[in-house]
Design an enzyme around this catalytic site. Structure first.
Site, PDB file in Angstrom:
ATOM      1  N   LYS A  99       0.763  -1.155   0.027  1.00  0.00           N
ATOM      2  CA  LYS A  99      -0.018   0.178   0.110  1.00  0.00           C
ATOM      3  C   LYS A  99       0.878   1.485  -0.001  1.00  0.00           C
ATOM      4  CE  LYS A  99      -3.828  -2.439   2.417  1.00  0.00           C
ATOM      5  NZ  LYS A  99      -4.710  -2.749   3.320  1.00  0.00           N
ATOM      6  N   GLN A 118      -4.318  -1.184   9.758  1.00  0.00           N
ATOM      7  CA  GLN A 118      -4.439  -2.725   9.032  1.00  0.00           C
ATOM      8  C   GLN A 118      -5.018  -3.768  10.071  1.00  0.00           C
ATOM      9  OE1 GLN A 118      -3.642  -3.164   5.791  1.00  0.00           O
ATOM     10  NE2 GLN A 118      -4.239  -5.418   6.015  1.00  0.00           N
ATOM     11  N   ASP A 147     -10.774   3.168   4.252  1.00  0.00           N
ATOM     12  CA  ASP A 147     -11.127   1.973   4.231  1.00  0.00           C
ATOM     13  C   ASP A 147     -12.613   1.710   3.896  1.00  0.00           C
ATOM     14  OD1 ASP A 147      -9.112  -0.004   4.277  1.00  0.00           O
ATOM     15  OD2 ASP A 147      -8.664   0.110   6.481  1.00  0.00           O
TER      16      ASP A 147
HETATM   17  N1  GUN Z   1      -7.129  -6.499   6.672  1.00  0.00           N
HETATM   18  C1  GUN Z   1      -7.627  -7.460   5.227  1.00  0.00           C
HETATM   19  N2  GUN Z   1      -8.160  -6.332   4.670  1.00  0.00           N
HETATM   20  C2  GUN Z   1      -8.045  -5.140   4.920  1.00  0.00           C
HETATM   21  C3  GUN Z   1      -8.360  -3.896   4.450  1.00  0.00           C
HETATM   22  O1  GUN Z   1      -8.973  -3.654   3.215  1.00  0.00           O
HETATM   23  N3  GUN Z   1      -8.197  -2.740   5.271  1.00  0.00           N
HETATM   24  C4  GUN Z   1      -7.665  -2.837   6.307  1.00  0.00           C
HETATM   25  N4  GUN Z   1      -7.240  -1.949   7.276  1.00  0.00           N
HETATM   26  N5  GUN Z   1      -7.181  -3.996   7.045  1.00  0.00           N
HETATM   27  C5  GUN Z   1      -7.499  -5.087   6.237  1.00  0.00           C
END
Ligand code: GUN
Length: 295
Positions: free
Chosen positions: A54, A98, A121
């Protein structure tokens, strides 16, 4: 005949280039770039890989990115204080923590602490609610990526039967809400299936578009799919494979070899939905930046 492969990697790359061009055309002359802050708590190896991807994607697109690494024994108070600082930081348009968090930390409290207008998100209940009632807001990146794949592949959704397997807050539920909306690339007749659904194969066979997000390797069989249907595989499951260099490999929720012989179009794993999730994170951050920075 074998299904057409939907190349999520290539489509995601195109979107990232589009965003990069938009940022390059707007920044300079006193306009700052979009800013994303990513919080990583603890040492979950899969999370570390996702977060690195990311941050790298942000940098490649000319975004400002901040990565905040916190140890596994971080307290709830410390984590919430970090989020509060980012909520008030004028250079930050998007905040992502995350998941999953280490044991002892309250994920819901963390999601609630993020300013809904920086919640790229789309996990905050304010954004979930906006999606449910059709107001503009942030939509979770994975379902948004699935919708974008359908649009860019020219796959009609209006009046079609979309079957979503899975009802998680991150994928299944927002995916269903997105496909139900009165909007371009939506207007579908949506069915949500889950572990208590009576006749899963039968429900799947009614789908013109089948979206699998259950987290079980090779779960969807070839005879569950209507000939010519579009199959979007959200699953990322690691399975043992002694012949693979690492002794394991990634597979989706769909039995790819069997389903590709029946479907009209299908996303591969890897290289399907996964890259789209990151592209949509950048798109959401860009949307937040445009609203904040460019009125
Ligand atoms: N863990 C798995 N997928 C995601 C996501 O799209 N965002 C976040 N913050 N954590 C995750």
């Amino acid at each position: 005949m074998s299904a057409r492969l939907i190349d999520g990697k290539a489509i995601a790359q195109t979107i990232r280039e589009e965003l990069k061009a938009k940022v390059a055309a707007t920044t300079g002359a006193g306009v700052r770039p979009p800013g994303l802050a990513v919080l990583l708590v603890g040492d979950n190896p899969a999370s570390a890989v996702y977060v690195r991807s990311k941050v790298k994607a942000c940098e490649e697109a000319g975004f400002h990115s901040v990565k905040i690494d916190l140890p596994a024994d971080t307290t709830q108070e410390t984590l919430l204080a970090e989020i509060d600082k980012l909520n008030r930081d004028p250079k930050i348009d998007g905040i992502l923590c995350q998941l999953p968090l280490p044991k002892g930390l309250d994920e819901n409290a963390v999601i609630l602490a993020i300013d809904p207008d920086k919640d790229v998100d789309g996990f905050h209940p304010i954004n979930a609610g906006r999606l449910a009632v059709g107001l503009p807001g942030f939509v979770p990146c994975t379902p948004l990526g699935c919708k974008e794949l359908l649009i860019r592949e020219g796959i009609e959704t209006e009046g079609r039967n979309v079957v979503v397997l899975g009802r998680s807050n991150i994928v299944g539920t927002p995916m269903a809400l997105l496909m139900m909306q009165k909007a371009k690339g939506a207007n579908a007749t949506v069915t949500v299936c889950h572990s208590r659904t009576k006749d899963l194969p039968g429900e799947c066979r009614r789908a013109d578009i089948l979206i699998a997000a259950i987290g079980q390797a090779n779960f969807v069989k070839g005879n569950w799919v209507k000939p010519g249907a579009t199959v979007i595989d959200v699953g990322i499951n690691r399975v043992d494979d002694p012949s693979a260099p690492k002794g394991s490999r990634l597979v989706g929720d769909v039995d790819f070899a069997a389903v590709r012989e029946v479907a009209g179009a299908i996303t591969p794993v890897p290289g399907g939905v996964g890259p789209m999730t990151i592209a949509m994170l950048l798109a959401n951050t860009c949307q937040s930046w445009q609203r904040r920075c460019c009125g």
